[in-house]
Design an enzyme around this catalytic site. Sequence first.
Site, mmCIF file in Angstrom:
data_model
loop_
_atom_site.group_PDB
_atom_site.id
_atom_site.type_symbol
_atom_site.label_atom_id
_atom_site.label_comp_id
_atom_site.label_asym_id
_atom_site.label_seq_id
_atom_site.Cartn_x
_atom_site.Cartn_y
_atom_site.Cartn_z
ATOM 1 N NE ARG A 51 -2.565 -0.207 3.333
ATOM 2 C CZ ARG A 51 -3.208 -0.777 4.350
ATOM 3 N NH1 ARG A 51 -4.462 -1.114 4.235
ATOM 4 N NH2 ARG A 51 -2.585 -1.020 5.488
ATOM 5 C CG HIS A 245 6.827 -25.282 12.362
ATOM 6 N ND1 HIS A 245 6.620 -24.985 11.036
ATOM 7 C CD2 HIS A 245 6.858 -24.088 13.001
ATOM 8 C CE1 HIS A 245 6.535 -23.676 10.892
ATOM 9 N NE2 HIS A 245 6.676 -23.100 12.071
HETATM 10 C C1 BG6 Z 1 7.300 -19.673 13.286
HETATM 11 C C2 BG6 Z 1 6.493 -19.318 14.507
HETATM 12 O O1 BG6 Z 1 6.509 -20.418 12.388
HETATM 13 O O2 BG6 Z 1 8.418 -20.449 13.648
HETATM 14 C C3 BG6 Z 1 7.363 -18.584 15.513
HETATM 15 O O3 BG6 Z 1 5.394 -18.498 14.142
HETATM 16 C C4 BG6 Z 1 8.617 -19.355 15.806
HETATM 17 O O4 BG6 Z 1 6.650 -18.328 16.713
HETATM 18 C C5 BG6 Z 1 9.320 -19.779 14.520
HETATM 19 O O5 BG6 Z 1 9.476 -18.540 16.588
HETATM 20 C C6 BG6 Z 1 10.474 -20.700 14.789
HETATM 21 O O6 BG6 Z 1 11.203 -20.883 13.612
HETATM 22 P P1 BG6 Z 1 12.767 -21.198 13.652
HETATM 23 O O7 BG6 Z 1 13.116 -21.438 12.224
HETATM 24 O O8 BG6 Z 1 13.427 -20.001 14.244
HETATM 25 O O9 BG6 Z 1 12.916 -22.406 14.518
#
Ligand code: BG6
Length: 491
Positions: A51, A245
């Site tokens: 935007r 994850h």
């Molecule tokens: C994200 C979450 O998907 O993954 C976060 O929203 C989290 O809260 C992050 O901190 C962790 O990712 P990584 O790659 O730092 O382990």
Amino acid sequence: MSNEIPQAEATTIVIFGATGDLTQRKLIPALFHNRKKGRLWDRTRIVGVARRDWSDDFFREHLREGVRRYGGPFDEKAWAEFAPRIRYVRGDLEVPEDYHEVDRRLREIEGKPANRLYYLATAPEFYGPACDYLAAANMTAETEGWRRIIIEKPFGHDLASAVALNHRVHQSFREHQVYRIDHYLGKETAQNILFLRFANTLFEPVWNRRYISNIQITVAEDVDVGTRGGYYDQAGVVRDMFQNHLLQLLSLVTMEPPASLDANAVRNEKAKVLGNIRAIRLEDAVRGQYEGYREAARVAPDSQTPTYAALKLYIDNWRWQGVPFYLRSGKAMAARGSSIIVEFQAPPDVMFGLARNQSFTPNMLSICIQPEEGVHLRFETKVPDTIAESRSANMDFSYRKAFPDIVLPDAYERLLLDAIKGDASLFARADGIEIAWRLIDPILAGWEEHPERSPLHIYPRKSWGPAAADELLARDDHEWRLGCGEDGCWI
Ligand code: BG6
């Protein structure tokens, strides 16, 4: 498989929400590195849409700062070659007419028909409308080149909203055009899980209920919610980390071998194994909140949102019947470390004459995802110059030591490249997302409706979470095994 892109076509990567954090921190550094490695062909352009009233130059300068800050050692010459392919187009995601104007500008920039990869780096409430408006502006039809869309997480807030979002996306895009990103799948060590399991003959024969006693997956973060309280207080750890994850990691560890690495072959197997997870009992779902969380900005003063959870689950299939899986993740924990620990069954003691209450440490395979990537196998060995004393020792594989010349790429590097190449194997499919929500929804509902069956435990910062999570394993005569940290393996 090679990283080369087979066809030399013009492609435009169109990032919606381009002035945000994700673009500056992750997307542009990833694209920049891919270009430096010769993996993006010459006729690739990047167009940011947002935007704000920014010029091309201002946008490039903002991105340059991101690459300097987050993209490793800065290469001025490579940036000078890369920057001219970046353009900025003003457009409001909520205004349908703006999409027509964006399309007009894209055609002008492209000159000739080009493929397009749309990236929704926006707040989740815009995913649905953006798909509707892209289709309404005739920007999704694949008549002049392919059209793909990457959608960030969170994909839905629960099962019903995820189903509704899938339905809405499918009004505008066919499933083969949709790439739902889970950055954990782009991590080098996560990709290595299938190699470890199926490119070796050593592990697969023992990778089942007959030899494995339990499997633990830990994703521990030492950071707290920081400035993300507004989002996080609505989400909580289960939506933020488990639905995506942790369940993705679990599926890689437990799935049957696919016939090929083809996206559908891989995702069929993942969907199958996730579909075989037994409903999780509320008593097997521990939740915690770190001390002081309620004082964070934009967090409710009486918030019940968990920042930590530990779940025990079972997979009802031939391979895994009876094996407990323990999953945990939390913020403000003692250390940052993500690992998968496969604990094997202890051997029978018939010959070593162990003293009462003494047993061998079981063999353990630890797959360290971060921060110190590697694989370690813990086994028992005789202490020299004793008769029958044993001690645990490690066989260690460390990426840093084994590949000293290779800097492990950021997950987004791999994932963006795959989306450009049309390989969706590291992206979630519609059914996979829904299966995961189907598992998670009853836990979230149970915590709300029957808090007494699984109370919220407050845990100190810099700890390993509430004691109730230790009791969860102790009930089965198991214990959490520490994963991997900055100094290597801790098991
Ligand atoms: C994200 C979450 O998907 O993954 C976060 O929203 C989290 O809260 C992050 O901190 C962790 O990712 P990584 O790659 O730092 O382990």
